[in-house]
Design a protein around this motif. Sequence first.
Motif, PDB file in Angstrom:
ATOM      1  N   UNK A 118       0.861  -1.184   0.000  1.00  0.00           N
ATOM      2  CA  UNK A 118       0.000   0.000   0.000  1.00  0.00           C
ATOM      3  C   UNK A 118       0.895   1.231   0.000  1.00  0.00           C
ATOM      4  N   UNK A 119       0.753   2.073  -1.011  1.00  0.00           N
ATOM      5  CA  UNK A 119       1.543   3.292  -1.134  1.00  0.00           C
ATOM      6  C   UNK A 119       0.672   4.511  -0.832  1.00  0.00           C
ATOM      7  N   UNK A 120       1.227   5.444  -0.082  1.00  0.00           N
ATOM      8  CA  UNK A 120       0.482   6.672   0.184  1.00  0.00           C
ATOM      9  C   UNK A 120       0.235   7.436  -1.109  1.00  0.00           C
ATOM     10  N   UNK A 121      -0.899   8.096  -1.154  1.00  0.00           N
ATOM     11  CA  UNK A 121      -1.267   8.892  -2.334  1.00  0.00           C
ATOM     12  C   UNK A 121      -1.924  10.163  -1.832  1.00  0.00           C
ATOM     13  N   UNK A 122      -2.543  10.904  -2.705  1.00  0.00           N
ATOM     14  CA  UNK A 122      -3.179  12.146  -2.283  1.00  0.00           C
ATOM     15  C   UNK A 122      -2.176  13.266  -2.135  1.00  0.00           C
ATOM     16  N   UNK A 123      -2.409  14.157  -1.167  1.00  0.00           N
ATOM     17  CA  UNK A 123      -1.519  15.299  -0.991  1.00  0.00           C
ATOM     18  C   UNK A 123      -1.517  16.189  -2.227  1.00  0.00           C
ATOM     19  N   UNK A 124      -0.313  16.614  -2.655  1.00  0.00           N
ATOM     20  CA  UNK A 124      -0.190  17.493  -3.812  1.00  0.00           C
ATOM     21  C   UNK A 124      -0.669  16.836  -5.098  1.00  0.00           C
ATOM     22  N   UNK A 125      -0.646  15.494  -5.132  1.00  0.00           N
ATOM     23  CA  UNK A 125      -1.159  14.788  -6.318  1.00  0.00           C
ATOM     24  C   UNK A 125      -2.598  15.192  -6.589  1.00  0.00           C
ATOM     25  N   UNK A 126      -3.379  15.343  -5.518  1.00  0.00           N
ATOM     26  CA  UNK A 126      -4.793  15.649  -5.681  1.00  0.00           C
ATOM     27  C   UNK A 126      -5.073  17.126  -5.920  1.00  0.00           C
ATOM     28  N   UNK A 127      -4.030  17.935  -5.972  1.00  0.00           N
ATOM     29  CA  UNK A 127      -4.222  19.355  -6.285  1.00  0.00           C
ATOM     30  C   UNK A 127      -4.293  19.598  -7.789  1.00  0.00           C
ATOM     31  N   UNK A 128      -3.959  18.572  -8.580  1.00  0.00           N
ATOM     32  CA  UNK A 128      -3.955  18.687 -10.036  1.00  0.00           C
ATOM     33  C   UNK A 128      -5.292  18.216 -10.590  1.00  0.00           C
ATOM     34  N   UNK A 133      -7.974  16.352 -12.839  1.00  0.00           N
ATOM     35  CA  UNK A 133      -7.906  15.057 -13.527  1.00  0.00           C
ATOM     36  C   UNK A 133      -7.669  15.165 -15.026  1.00  0.00           C
ATOM     37  N   UNK A 134      -8.057  16.282 -15.634  1.00  0.00           N
ATOM     38  CA  UNK A 134      -7.895  16.436 -17.072  1.00  0.00           C
ATOM     39  C   UNK A 134      -6.609  17.104 -17.500  1.00  0.00           C
ATOM     40  N   UNK A 135      -5.746  17.456 -16.561  1.00  0.00           N
ATOM     41  CA  UNK A 135      -4.519  18.180 -16.894  1.00  0.00           C
ATOM     42  C   UNK A 135      -3.485  17.278 -17.555  1.00  0.00           C
ATOM     43  N   UNK A 136      -3.386  16.055 -17.118  1.00  0.00           N
ATOM     44  CA  UNK A 136      -2.414  15.105 -17.658  1.00  0.00           C
ATOM     45  C   UNK A 136      -3.144  13.822 -18.055  1.00  0.00           C
ATOM     46  N   UNK A 137      -2.393  12.867 -18.588  1.00  0.00           N
ATOM     47  CA  UNK A 137      -2.982  11.576 -18.932  1.00  0.00           C
ATOM     48  C   UNK A 137      -3.294  10.743 -17.697  1.00  0.00           C
ATOM     49  N   UNK A 138      -2.800  11.170 -16.532  1.00  0.00           N
ATOM     50  CA  UNK A 138      -3.046  10.445 -15.277  1.00  0.00           C
ATOM     51  C   UNK A 138      -4.194  11.142 -14.530  1.00  0.00           C
ATOM     52  N   UNK A 139      -5.393  10.600 -14.560  1.00  0.00           N
ATOM     53  CA  UNK A 139      -6.560  11.300 -14.016  1.00  0.00           C
ATOM     54  C   UNK A 139      -6.865  11.003 -12.548  1.00  0.00           C
ATOM     55  N   UNK A 140      -6.068  10.171 -11.909  1.00  0.00           N
ATOM     56  CA  UNK A 140      -6.419   9.712 -10.559  1.00  0.00           C
ATOM     57  C   UNK A 140      -6.009  10.759  -9.527  1.00  0.00           C
ATOM     58  N   UNK A 141      -6.956  11.623  -9.183  1.00  0.00           N
ATOM     59  CA  UNK A 141      -6.690  12.761  -8.295  1.00  0.00           C
ATOM     60  C   UNK A 141      -7.653  12.794  -7.112  1.00  0.00           C
ATOM     61  N   UNK A 142      -8.143  11.618  -6.725  1.00  0.00           N
ATOM     62  CA  UNK A 142      -9.137  11.571  -5.650  1.00  0.00           C
ATOM     63  C   UNK A 142      -8.943  10.330  -4.786  1.00  0.00           C
ATOM     64  N   UNK A 143      -7.691   9.936  -4.558  1.00  0.00           N
ATOM     65  CA  UNK A 143      -7.427   8.713  -3.800  1.00  0.00           C
ATOM     66  C   UNK A 143      -6.623   9.026  -2.546  1.00  0.00           C
ATOM     67  N   UNK A 144      -6.604   8.064  -1.632  1.00  0.00           N
ATOM     68  CA  UNK A 144      -5.779   8.211  -0.434  1.00  0.00           C
ATOM     69  C   UNK A 144      -4.605   7.243  -0.449  1.00  0.00           C
ATOM     70  N   UNK A 145      -4.713   6.148  -1.214  1.00  0.00           N
ATOM     71  CA  UNK A 145      -3.570   5.262  -1.379  1.00  0.00           C
ATOM     72  C   UNK A 145      -3.727   4.404  -2.625  1.00  0.00           C
TER      73      UNK A 145
END
Length: 250
Positions: free
Chosen positions: A127-137, A139-151
Amino acid sequence: MGNGASATRRPAPPAAALYGEFALSGKASETIGISGQVAADSGAERLLDGLVSTLGRGVGARPVRQSSTLPWLASATQAINDPTPFDRRLKLKSGYRRRRFTDQQIATAYRYLTGAEHNDPSGHLFINTYGGRVNAVSPGTTAMPHRDSIFLIGFLAGWQDAAEDSRHLTWIRELYHDFYAADGGVPAGEDDDGAFINYADADLADPRYNTSAPPWHALYYKGDYVRLQQVKRRWDPRDVFRHALSIRPT
């Protein structure tokens, strides 16, 4: 990973500078690993102490702790340079998660990692931490749309002998399917957020393993897939550059 972890959805929670990983191995090694990585000038010791304390609360085992300070480049390339026993054959699966695991998912992971019927000595769940600054972007800005997760959850099996392919692939496929049994065998539920393309898994494009409504590309790219197809048609209309999970022109 309790409900309190939802705070990491915010762009700047107190521990946003910390990257953490929680690794559960098969019964053969009987190890549970907690690792953290943080910039030295951002209260590193305090954040690492907090990680160990929080995840170890109520656990009777006394951890063996190791730490080191490395230049950024050395730290970033360390995993690439480290030899591992899984340097030949590897299968990875993944799932983004918005909330804690269900009781059924916890029971499934425990059964596959410890039970005599399902156990694979090379099997891991991490289990890797996620969220933080990742979720400030957006979802449509890059090809990676996952901006609403915690891990991000990773499922891993690694081995060296090709003769053992069936054994290990069966283990990880059945674990993944049972873990997401309520949603067609893939991370397509309300509390899930698809899968990570860097852990490419061709099984998601195979109806034998993905019986959910969303197609494989929705799990990886969501609505961004249409724009990626436009780029594909512009630069590679003949589909010269392709693989099992490449962008389809149409």
